[in-house]
Scaffold this active site. Sequence first.
Site, PDB file in Angstrom:
ATOM      1  CE1 TYR A   7       0.925   1.049   4.411  1.00  0.00           C
ATOM      2  CE2 TYR A   7       0.318  -1.719   4.473  1.00  0.00           C
ATOM      3  CZ  TYR A   7       0.671  -0.566   4.847  1.00  0.00           C
ATOM      4  OH  TYR A   7       1.253  -0.649   6.118  1.00  0.00           O
ATOM      5  N   GLY A   8       1.692   1.027   0.001  1.00  0.00           N
ATOM      6  CA  GLY A   8       2.992   2.511   0.056  1.00  0.00           C
ATOM      7  C   GLY A   8       4.235   2.506  -0.766  1.00  0.00           C
ATOM      8  CB  THR A   9       7.371   3.271  -0.943  1.00  0.00           C
ATOM      9  OG1 THR A   9       8.031   1.837   0.117  1.00  0.00           O
ATOM     10  CG2 THR A   9       7.963   4.850   0.556  1.00  0.00           C
ATOM     11  CD  GLU A  74       7.057  -2.953   4.722  1.00  0.00           C
ATOM     12  OE1 GLU A  74       6.747  -1.803   5.380  1.00  0.00           O
ATOM     13  OE2 GLU A  74       6.772  -2.893   3.105  1.00  0.00           O
TER      14      GLU A  74
END
Length: 115
Positions: A7-9, A74
């Site tokens: 959902y991000g980078t 992460e």
Amino acid sequence: MEKVFVYGTLRAGQSNHRLLRQALLLGRCQLPCGYLLYDFGGYPGAVRQPAGSALVGEVYEVDSVTFAALDVLEEYPAVYTREQIETDFGLAWIYLYVRSVAGLPVIAHGDWCQR
């Protein structure tokens, strides 16, 4: 092979998408309400929140080498944990932020790429 919801980078066109160069994009996906997306400046973090909004992302199928690289990025399990969730493409892993989000801005619409 594992499925991962990002959902991000890690999304297409974002700064860490290169880690998914060997992955198969299954498609775009929106998770139902129940998440809050926080803005850390250069990256986001999602947390489960019953009163939260939908979360927008993409689902990829990744091999074990890529999955291990995602764990490193992460900082799993110290900074993000992972859970399996139901997506339009079946069960997939999602990384959820585990540290304090106090005082951080919320991306209310749940889409990192539209911030």
